[in-house]
Scaffold this motif. Structure first.
Motif, PDB file in Angstrom:
ATOM      1  N   HIS A 171      -2.858 -27.485  -7.599  1.00  0.00           N
ATOM      2  CA  HIS A 171      -3.993 -26.584  -7.763  1.00  0.00           C
ATOM      3  C   HIS A 171      -4.192 -26.339  -9.268  1.00  0.00           C
ATOM      4  O   HIS A 171      -3.608 -25.429  -9.853  1.00  0.00           O
ATOM      5  CB  HIS A 171      -3.709 -25.269  -7.035  1.00  0.00           C
ATOM      6  N   VAL A 172      -5.027 -27.175  -9.895  1.00  0.00           N
ATOM      7  CA  VAL A 172      -5.269 -27.068 -11.339  1.00  0.00           C
ATOM      8  C   VAL A 172      -6.737 -26.762 -11.591  1.00  0.00           C
ATOM      9  O   VAL A 172      -7.610 -27.566 -11.258  1.00  0.00           O
ATOM     10  CB  VAL A 172      -4.915 -28.374 -12.081  1.00  0.00           C
ATOM     11  N   ALA A 173      -6.993 -25.619 -12.183  1.00  0.00           N
ATOM     12  CA  ALA A 173      -8.341 -25.267 -12.617  1.00  0.00           C
ATOM     13  C   ALA A 173      -8.417 -25.421 -14.131  1.00  0.00           C
ATOM     14  O   ALA A 173      -7.454 -25.153 -14.839  1.00  0.00           O
ATOM     15  CB  ALA A 173      -8.677 -23.832 -12.219  1.00  0.00           C
ATOM     16  N   THR A 174      -9.546 -25.868 -14.630  1.00  0.00           N
ATOM     17  CA  THR A 174      -9.763 -25.888 -16.074  1.00  0.00           C
ATOM     18  C   THR A 174     -10.960 -25.025 -16.424  1.00  0.00           C
ATOM     19  O   THR A 174     -11.960 -25.003 -15.690  1.00  0.00           O
ATOM     20  CB  THR A 174     -10.011 -27.312 -16.618  1.00  0.00           C
ATOM     21  N   CYS A 175     -10.828 -24.324 -17.528  1.00  0.00           N
ATOM     22  CA  CYS A 175     -11.960 -23.593 -18.097  1.00  0.00           C
ATOM     23  C   CYS A 175     -12.316 -24.281 -19.404  1.00  0.00           C
ATOM     24  O   CYS A 175     -11.483 -24.371 -20.318  1.00  0.00           O
ATOM     25  CB  CYS A 175     -11.587 -22.133 -18.362  1.00  0.00           C
ATOM     26  N   ILE A 176     -13.516 -24.802 -19.475  1.00  0.00           N
ATOM     27  CA  ILE A 176     -13.988 -25.460 -20.693  1.00  0.00           C
ATOM     28  C   ILE A 176     -14.588 -24.366 -21.569  1.00  0.00           C
ATOM     29  O   ILE A 176     -15.749 -23.992 -21.434  1.00  0.00           O
ATOM     30  CB  ILE A 176     -15.017 -26.552 -20.374  1.00  0.00           C
ATOM     31  N   PHE A 177     -13.735 -23.832 -22.435  1.00  0.00           N
ATOM     32  CA  PHE A 177     -14.114 -22.666 -23.229  1.00  0.00           C
ATOM     33  C   PHE A 177     -14.936 -23.048 -24.444  1.00  0.00           C
ATOM     34  O   PHE A 177     -14.564 -23.939 -25.212  1.00  0.00           O
ATOM     35  CB  PHE A 177     -12.874 -21.923 -23.718  1.00  0.00           C
ATOM     36  N   PHE A 178     -16.023 -22.334 -24.621  1.00  0.00           N
ATOM     37  CA  PHE A 178     -16.717 -22.360 -25.897  1.00  0.00           C
ATOM     38  C   PHE A 178     -16.098 -21.251 -26.756  1.00  0.00           C
ATOM     39  O   PHE A 178     -15.223 -20.520 -26.296  1.00  0.00           O
ATOM     40  CB  PHE A 178     -18.222 -22.189 -25.676  1.00  0.00           C
ATOM     41  N   ASN A 179     -16.495 -21.155 -28.014  1.00  0.00           N
ATOM     42  CA  ASN A 179     -15.814 -20.234 -28.935  1.00  0.00           C
ATOM     43  C   ASN A 179     -15.795 -18.815 -28.401  1.00  0.00           C
ATOM     44  O   ASN A 179     -16.825 -18.313 -27.920  1.00  0.00           O
ATOM     45  CB  ASN A 179     -16.507 -20.260 -30.295  1.00  0.00           C
ATOM     46  N   HIS A 180     -14.653 -18.187 -28.486  1.00  0.00           N
ATOM     47  CA  HIS A 180     -14.531 -16.791 -28.063  1.00  0.00           C
ATOM     48  C   HIS A 180     -13.623 -16.060 -29.034  1.00  0.00           C
ATOM     49  O   HIS A 180     -12.602 -16.572 -29.461  1.00  0.00           O
ATOM     50  CB  HIS A 180     -14.036 -16.680 -26.623  1.00  0.00           C
ATOM     51  N   GLU A 181     -14.034 -14.844 -29.390  1.00  0.00           N
ATOM     52  CA  GLU A 181     -13.441 -14.131 -30.515  1.00  0.00           C
ATOM     53  C   GLU A 181     -13.064 -12.702 -30.137  1.00  0.00           C
ATOM     54  O   GLU A 181     -13.489 -12.177 -29.114  1.00  0.00           O
ATOM     55  CB  GLU A 181     -14.434 -14.091 -31.686  1.00  0.00           C
ATOM     56  N   SER A 182     -12.279 -12.092 -31.030  1.00  0.00           N
ATOM     57  CA  SER A 182     -11.878 -10.706 -30.865  1.00  0.00           C
ATOM     58  C   SER A 182     -11.177 -10.262 -32.146  1.00  0.00           C
ATOM     59  O   SER A 182     -10.884 -11.094 -33.014  1.00  0.00           O
ATOM     60  CB  SER A 182     -10.912 -10.547 -29.680  1.00  0.00           C
ATOM     61  N   PRO A 183     -10.868  -8.975 -32.284  1.00  0.00           N
ATOM     62  CA  PRO A 183     -10.107  -8.536 -33.462  1.00  0.00           C
ATOM     63  C   PRO A 183      -8.712  -9.147 -33.549  1.00  0.00           C
ATOM     64  O   PRO A 183      -8.078  -9.071 -34.607  1.00  0.00           O
ATOM     65  CB  PRO A 183     -10.016  -7.012 -33.267  1.00  0.00           C
ATOM     66  N   ARG A 184      -8.231  -9.768 -32.485  1.00  0.00           N
ATOM     67  CA  ARG A 184      -6.898 -10.366 -32.498  1.00  0.00           C
ATOM     68  C   ARG A 184      -6.899 -11.802 -33.012  1.00  0.00           C
ATOM     69  O   ARG A 184      -5.851 -12.432 -33.064  1.00  0.00           O
ATOM     70  CB  ARG A 184      -6.287 -10.313 -31.099  1.00  0.00           C
ATOM     71  N   ARG A 185      -8.027 -12.323 -33.412  1.00  0.00           N
ATOM     72  CA  ARG A 185      -8.074 -13.637 -34.017  1.00  0.00           C
ATOM     73  C   ARG A 185      -7.265 -13.616 -35.319  1.00  0.00           C
ATOM     74  O   ARG A 185      -7.415 -12.693 -36.128  1.00  0.00           O
ATOM     75  CB  ARG A 185      -9.506 -14.026 -34.347  1.00  0.00           C
TER      76      ARG A 185
END
Length: 327
Positions: A171-185
């Motif tokens: 059971h493998v799901a992939t999320c093809i993420f585009f750029n995502h940011e936060s103060p923890r970068r």
């Protein structure tokens, strides 16, 4: 109590994921590198109930043994090289840690599932960088994979291996993420570099931000939203690939303007931005913009934070850090 194993737990996404899983009552185990004391301390300060284990993505034997020992119900493989720019400097290391290590995790998960007879659900984060010079826009799950950077190539291998193991019954799901940011970068990322510099310029009234291609456009989203998508994807009854994106693009110049305006610079923001050829990439993908229709329809996922607010939250955080330091 369900048990989750997270690689890369000290990173931006790993920290937010740990918080979400713990709040749901999940027993969370994470792999950390020896000597990474500052990152571990920050993680435990926010999530003291996380159980940590020393390991390294480059140590296939240790990584596989951890998965066999812990017998997790869910595995989130978030660790790896996360900088496109760095991947040009270390292409082989990037291939090992962002590509081959994913195959190690998936292989160990499959063996655990075969040995125990219990489903092991895996989340492999993919990246918009796998699309490279995309032939169409916006990009969705059917967009051809043709990366243009060592990072994109490594993530493409991991993405394809996810499909291979899904075909074997994992059971493998992939999320093809585009750029995502936060103060923890980390400050090494251009977005955090911009917001930290904007905070200083807003406080001092002077200074510049040196950047590469100001016209480079990206599809930016809020990291906790994207972490929520991971959990939704890994728990859906049928594993699949999902593009996770805001569907809107902004340029690096837009990001700098929004950050400097939030810091109080106003209409003079352009005076504080300079182009430095040292920061130009050897090659850049065509404008990435994601079509997250499938995630909306199948997972019920929606982004909750728009671009201007995302940048504002990061600047506010960096301004608060300056106030605390007395600068």
């Amino acid at each position: 109590m369900p048990r989750a194993f997270v690689t890369g737990i000290t990173g931006q996404d790993g920290g937010y994921l740990a918080e979400q899983l713990l709040a749901e009552g999940v027993e969370v185990h994470g792999m950390v590198r020896a000597g990474d004391d500052d990152a571990v301390g920050a993680l435990l300060g926010r999530s003291p109930d996380v159980v940590l284990h020393e390991g390294d993505l480059g140590d296939a034997e240790r990584l596989g043994a951890l998965i066999a020992q812990l017998k997790p119900d869910e595995i989130y493989n978030l660790a790896g090289i996360s900088s496109v720019a760095y991947s040009w400097k270390e292409p082989v290391l990037t291939a090992q840690l962002s590509g081959v290590a994913a195959a190690v995790v998936l292989g160990a998960a499959w063996r655990l599932q075969e040995d125990t007879g219990h489903r092991v659900a895996c989340l492999q984060p993919s990246s918009a960088e796998i699309f490279g010079d995309a032939e169409r826009s916006p990009q969705d799950e059917s967009t051809p994979v043709r990366p243009m950077s060592p990072y994109g190539a490594a993530k493409a291998y991991a993405h394809h291996m996810s499909g291979v193991y899904r075909g074997r019954g994992l059971h493998v799901a992939t999320c093809i993420f585009f750029n995502h940011e936060s103060p923890r970068r980390p400050l090494a990322f251009v977005t955090r570099k911009i917001t930290a510099a904007a905070a200083r310029i807003g406080a001092d009234g002077s200074g510049v931000i040196r950047l590469g291609n100001l016209d480079a456009a990206r599809d930016w989203g809020w990291a906790p939203d994207y972490v929520d998508a991971m959990v939704r994807a890994v728990r859906h009854p049928q594993p699949d690939d999902y593009v996770i994106a805001s569907g809107r693009t902004h340029t690096v110049a837009d990001f700098a303007e929004a950050a400097l305006r939030r810091a109080g610079v106003g209409d003079s923001w352009r005076e504080h931005v300079e182009v430095d050829p040292a920061f130009l990439r050897p090659a850049d993908a065509s404008t990435p913009v994601g079509d997250a229709s499938k995630a909306r329809e199948v997972l019920g996922w929606e982004p909750t934070v728009r671009f201007e607010e995302l940048v504002g939250r990061m600047v506010d955080h960096d301004m608060e850090l300056l106030r605390r330091s007395g600068r």
